[in-house]
Design a protein around this motif. Structure first.
Motif, PDB file in Angstrom:
ATOM      1  N   TYR A 183       0.818  -1.202   0.000  1.00 53.32           N
ATOM      2  CA  TYR A 183       0.000   0.000   0.000  1.00 53.32           C
ATOM      3  C   TYR A 183       0.860   1.265   0.000  1.00 53.32           C
ATOM      4  O   TYR A 183       0.405   2.331  -0.438  1.00 53.32           O
ATOM      5  CB  TYR A 183      -1.008   0.008   1.152  1.00 53.32           C
ATOM      6  CG  TYR A 183      -0.433  -0.023   2.541  1.00 53.32           C
ATOM      7  CD1 TYR A 183       0.091   1.116   3.135  1.00 53.32           C
ATOM      8  CD2 TYR A 183      -0.447  -1.193   3.284  1.00 53.32           C
ATOM      9  CE1 TYR A 183       0.596   1.089   4.419  1.00 53.32           C
ATOM     10  CE2 TYR A 183       0.057  -1.228   4.576  1.00 53.32           C
ATOM     11  CZ  TYR A 183       0.566  -0.083   5.134  1.00 53.32           C
ATOM     12  OH  TYR A 183       1.072  -0.104   6.424  1.00 53.32           O
ATOM     13  N   ALA A 186       1.607   1.641  -3.575  1.00 55.87           N
ATOM     14  CA  ALA A 186       0.402   2.141  -4.237  1.00 55.87           C
ATOM     15  C   ALA A 186       0.262   3.645  -4.042  1.00 55.87           C
ATOM     16  O   ALA A 186      -0.140   4.370  -4.961  1.00 55.87           O
ATOM     17  CB  ALA A 186      -0.830   1.415  -3.696  1.00 55.87           C
ATOM     18  N   TYR A 201       1.193   7.193   5.605  1.00 56.30           N
ATOM     19  CA  TYR A 201       1.239   5.742   5.506  1.00 56.30           C
ATOM     20  C   TYR A 201       2.353   5.123   6.350  1.00 56.30           C
ATOM     21  O   TYR A 201       2.106   4.157   7.078  1.00 56.30           O
ATOM     22  CB  TYR A 201       1.404   5.312   4.042  1.00 56.30           C
ATOM     23  CG  TYR A 201       0.220   5.711   3.196  1.00 56.30           C
ATOM     24  CD1 TYR A 201      -0.924   4.925   3.155  1.00 56.30           C
ATOM     25  CD2 TYR A 201       0.242   6.888   2.455  1.00 56.30           C
ATOM     26  CE1 TYR A 201      -2.012   5.289   2.394  1.00 56.30           C
ATOM     27  CE2 TYR A 201      -0.853   7.261   1.696  1.00 56.30           C
ATOM     28  CZ  TYR A 201      -1.976   6.468   1.671  1.00 56.30           C
ATOM     29  OH  TYR A 201      -3.059   6.833   0.928  1.00 56.30           O
ATOM     30  N   ALA A 429      -2.100  -4.591  -0.353  1.00 56.62           N
ATOM     31  CA  ALA A 429      -1.953  -3.368  -1.128  1.00 56.62           C
ATOM     32  C   ALA A 429      -2.850  -2.256  -0.609  1.00 56.62           C
ATOM     33  O   ALA A 429      -2.593  -1.077  -0.867  1.00 56.62           O
ATOM     34  CB  ALA A 429      -2.267  -3.643  -2.604  1.00 56.62           C
ATOM     35  N   LEU A 430      -3.914  -2.595   0.121  1.00 55.53           N
ATOM     36  CA  LEU A 430      -4.804  -1.592   0.692  1.00 55.53           C
ATOM     37  C   LEU A 430      -4.396  -1.342   2.141  1.00 55.53           C
ATOM     38  O   LEU A 430      -4.124  -2.274   2.892  1.00 55.53           O
ATOM     39  CB  LEU A 430      -6.259  -2.071   0.631  1.00 55.53           C
ATOM     40  CG  LEU A 430      -6.812  -2.332  -0.772  1.00 55.53           C
ATOM     41  CD1 LEU A 430      -8.214  -2.930  -0.687  1.00 55.53           C
ATOM     42  CD2 LEU A 430      -6.833  -1.060  -1.598  1.00 55.53           C
ATOM     43  N   ASP A 431      -4.368  -0.068   2.522  1.00 54.78           N
ATOM     44  CA  ASP A 431      -3.943   0.300   3.867  1.00 54.78           C
ATOM     45  C   ASP A 431      -5.018  -0.094   4.870  1.00 54.78           C
ATOM     46  O   ASP A 431      -6.157   0.381   4.786  1.00 54.78           O
ATOM     47  CB  ASP A 431      -3.693   1.808   3.925  1.00 54.78           C
ATOM     48  CG  ASP A 431      -2.933   2.215   5.175  1.00 54.78           C
ATOM     49  OD1 ASP A 431      -3.092   1.535   6.203  1.00 54.78           O
ATOM     50  OD2 ASP A 431      -2.183   3.202   5.124  1.00 54.78           O
ATOM     51  N   GLN A 439      -9.463   5.834   0.942  1.00 52.01           N
ATOM     52  CA  GLN A 439      -8.384   5.453   0.032  1.00 52.01           C
ATOM     53  C   GLN A 439      -8.722   5.741  -1.422  1.00 52.01           C
ATOM     54  O   GLN A 439      -7.821   5.883  -2.248  1.00 52.01           O
ATOM     55  CB  GLN A 439      -8.043   3.972   0.223  1.00 52.01           C
ATOM     56  CG  GLN A 439      -7.528   3.670   1.618  1.00 52.01           C
ATOM     57  CD  GLN A 439      -7.004   2.259   1.774  1.00 52.01           C
ATOM     58  OE1 GLN A 439      -6.073   1.849   1.086  1.00 52.01           O
ATOM     59  NE2 GLN A 439      -7.589   1.500   2.688  1.00 52.01           N
ATOM     60  N   ALA A 491      -8.794  -2.558  -5.465  1.00 52.04           N
ATOM     61  CA  ALA A 491      -7.446  -2.187  -5.900  1.00 52.04           C
ATOM     62  C   ALA A 491      -7.446  -1.733  -7.356  1.00 52.04           C
ATOM     63  O   ALA A 491      -6.735  -0.789  -7.725  1.00 52.04           O
ATOM     64  CB  ALA A 491      -6.490  -3.365  -5.705  1.00 52.04           C
TER      65      ALA A 491
END
Length: 675
Positions: A183, A186, A201, A429-431, A439, A491
């Motif tokens: 993430y 990303a 992040y 990949a996602l926080d 997001q 995503a």
């Protein structure tokens, strides 16, 4: 709130009440937080409620034990211990907090810079931290007291500077680990600058470890300050201090042993509480998150009907809603990579002389075993290579610009807006700290310059476009509430926030089951067809490549060994390595007999330092010959394709297959080609 995937729709009830943090649901956490809050409140409000003045003497009650008049007793001068202990607590609490603030104010930025810039910064910061750690702390503090006097703010600031070295060493490893998470990549792909990536992040990802370290250092600072006061380097008499009061009590230990107990217990409990709180926070990190109580789920009304004959929203987007700037104006290559070389600083190359091109509205697949340089090539296109790795040669042509020659600021303007990336492992990949709405709306507002409400509307449209029916419900969700297929759709929607012209998908279906994998591939095909989007897919799954790709580039040991149209490469492979991959593919075409066992490729991909000068596949190839030891260029093969093999004509003329050669050298000899 409903969470849906193409094969199931479930309802998850929304939770509106706020729960206590996990560390406050353990006995140690409750004790630590409760005692510290109690001491802080009583110490800073002591002037409003204390029953006696701090210097008020009652000589008739010297060395009094606890009683109704004096709850904790009195000292050698008849002064009330409770009033003095809690009045004295404000200063150590404040100055210890100052020590922690200074230590983290220096250590965290140093760790972030070193983690981001690699050896260039880490070398200097590490040497500085080693010097600070080597200094004798107590002697330095006594020297400072000798120079400036008992000015505790300055003394504890110096202590914070010295402790910052330990904070840096601990947090450097954490920062490096967080920056390797998908993430964070990303966020960089979406065009965020270094400062915003760190603030939004990296630092939140370090927050728990920071809290643990801060609690421990707070207790250590209180002990050090009390130790100085015990030795006489605290506030001047008659002003009370915990260390000074313990020092005075030690002189009366035989006459009045109780005198040491109240102050010692308060000091000990405060330090223990800080460490108990740190342990509780650390336990929250080590343990699993509490699983929410399962509730009865009901299928969404009409869900079955919606799934029957379901078409993805991307299939039904009206033509007038397709962004005009995503429709290709011609069929010229939008991406033209020539002789790309990626190398480790002061080390070997990991990718050498890679060339391929990608036209608008087409899908190119990079295929090969793990360790062949596929992901390194893909990440080099947008400057997301690991620390210590850089493009050392070649060019990356993108709409008249060479991406390999652009500085970081130039690449940041392209990431997310023109080229976006979907990383493997969508759940990573996602926080996990932010909702799906946050997001998606943050990059939408940055890329498209719209307000909060409009950004949320666009986010819902993007979720609909990637096949999510209940967009509003998903927007309110957090990544851990989504299934794997749903997270991958989110995503993809995140990658589309900047309306890119090229989408890089690094193993987009690796973590998904077969059914969801097919749905994601159908979604990508629909996006390519309806928007003119170009896609570069990195995969080791030939089934995925055959399903979606128009063109293929097969990579082995950092080189492209065969390329061309997908149908030509898969139906008529010329390179022995491509033949071997196809023979080892577990997908059996319909109507073909199932082999007793799959062919396998002996050995492993050699590491970059061991690449031979000639054919890098020769050591594993059954068709290897003496001429394979010389450097081998790419030869023309297929339509608009090429192959890196000096025996391509011989192998093609004899119609050899890898399966035939895998039967043994004796049977292969009957074909007329020596092995």
């Amino acid at each position: 709130m409903s969470i849906n995937d193409a094969d199931h729709v479930v309802t998850v009830p929304a939770v509106h009440r706020r729960r206590l943090p996990a560390f406050l649901r353990s006995p140690g956490g409750v004790f630590g937080a409760g005692w510290l809050v109690l001491v802080i409140v009583l110490s800073f409000t002591a002037g409003f409620w204390r029953p006696y003045g701090i210097n008020e003497q009652d000589l008739a009650n010297r060395f009094a034990l606890p009683g109704a008049d004096h709850w904790l007793g009195t000292d050698e001068m008849g002064r009330d211990l409770l009033s003095r202990i809690l009045t004295a607590g404000a200063q150590p609490l404040l100055t210890s907090a100052l020590t922690v603030l200074v230590a983290f104010g220096l250590g965290i930025p140093m760790a972030l810079l070193a983690a981001e810039h690699g050896p260039r910064f880490e070398r200097w910061f590490s040497r500085l931290s080693e010097i600070l750690l080597a200094l004798p702390g107590m002697i330095i503090l006594l020297a400072v007291i000798g120079a400036v006097g008992v000015r505790l703010n300055i003394v504890m600031t110096v202590l914070g500077v010295m402790i910052s070295a330990a904070v840096y060493r601990v947090m450097l490893g954490v920062a490096k680990s967080v920056r390797q998470r998908l993430y964070v990549d990303a966020a960089r792909v979406n065009g965020l600058g270094s400062l915003r990536v760190n603030v939004k992040y990296v630092v939140p990802g370090m927050a728990t470890v920071m809290a643990v370290q801060a609690a421990q250092l707070f207790g250590i600072a209180i002990l050090i300050q009390s130790g100085l006061a015990f030795m006489g380097f605290g506030p001047p008499s008659p002003q009370p201090s915990w260390g000074g009061m313990i020092g005075d009590a030690s002189q009366q230990v035989y006459n009045a042993p109780w005198l040491m107990v109240p102050t010692g217990v308060v000091l000990a409990l405060t330090v223990v509480a800080a460490n108990a709180l740190a342990d509780a926070i650390a336990g929250q990190v080590a343990g699993e998150r509490p699983v929410a109580r399962r509730r009865r789920r009901k299928a969404t009304r009409g869900g079955a009907e919606a799934r029957e004959g379901e078409t993805f929203a991307a299939d039904t987007v009206p033509a007038d809603q397709v962004p005009a700037d995503t429709v290709p104006a011609d069929r010229a290559p939008v991406l033209d990579v020539r002789d790309l070389t990626v190398a480790v600083d002061d080390g070997p190359a990991t990718v050498t002389d890679v060339s391929f091109s990608l036209r608008a509205g087409r899908v190119l697949g990079l295929v090969g075993e793990s360790g062949c340089g596929k992901t390194m090539t893909a990440r080099a296109l947008i400057g997301l290579l690991p620390d210590g790795v850089a493009v050392s040669g070649g060019s990356i042509g993108w709409q008249g610009r060479d991406l390999a020659a652009l500085p970081e600021d130039g690449l940041r303007a392209i990431r997310g807006r023109e080229i976006a990336m979907i990383s493997q492992e969508p759940m990573v990949a996602l926080d996990p700290m932010f909702s799906v709405a946050y997001q998606l709306t943050v990059p939408i507002r940055r890329f498209r310059g719209v307000g909060r409400g409009e950004a949320r509307r666009i986010a819902a449209e993007l979720l609909n476009q990637v096949g999510i029916v209940d967009a509003e419900g998903v927007l309110r969700s957090y990544p851990h509430q989504l299934s794997g297929g749903m997270a991958q759709r989110v995503a993809i929607a995140l990658a589309l926030t900047g309306r890119p012209k090229l989408l890089i998908a690094d193993e987009p279906t690796t973590a998904l089951d077969v059914t969801v994998q097919a749905e994601i591939l159908s979604l990508l095909r629909a996006l390519v067809r309806d928007t003119g989007l170009s896609v570069l897919i990195v995969s080791h799954d030939l089934g995925v490549v055959a399903d979606i790709c128009d063109d293929i580039a097969v990579m082995y040991a950092g080189q492209v060994v065969e390329s061309g149209a997908a149908a030509a490469v898969l139906d008529d492979p010329r390179m022995p390595y491509t033949m071997a991959l196809l023979a080892a593919n577990p997908h059996v075409p319909e109507g073909q007999p199932v082999p007793e066992r799959l062919a396998c490729i002996p050995g492993t991909v050699p590491p970059p330092a061991d690449w031979p000068a000639g054919c890098r596949f020769a050591d594993r190839c059954r068709f290897a010959a003496p001429e394979c030891s010389a450097p081998i260029p790419l030869f023309s093969a297929h339509e608009s394709g090429s192959v890196r093999c000096v025996r391509v004509d011989e192998i093609d003329r004899t119609h050899l297959t890898w399966e035939a050669e895998s039967l043994g050298a004796e049977e292969a000899a009957d074909t007329g080609v020596s092995s």
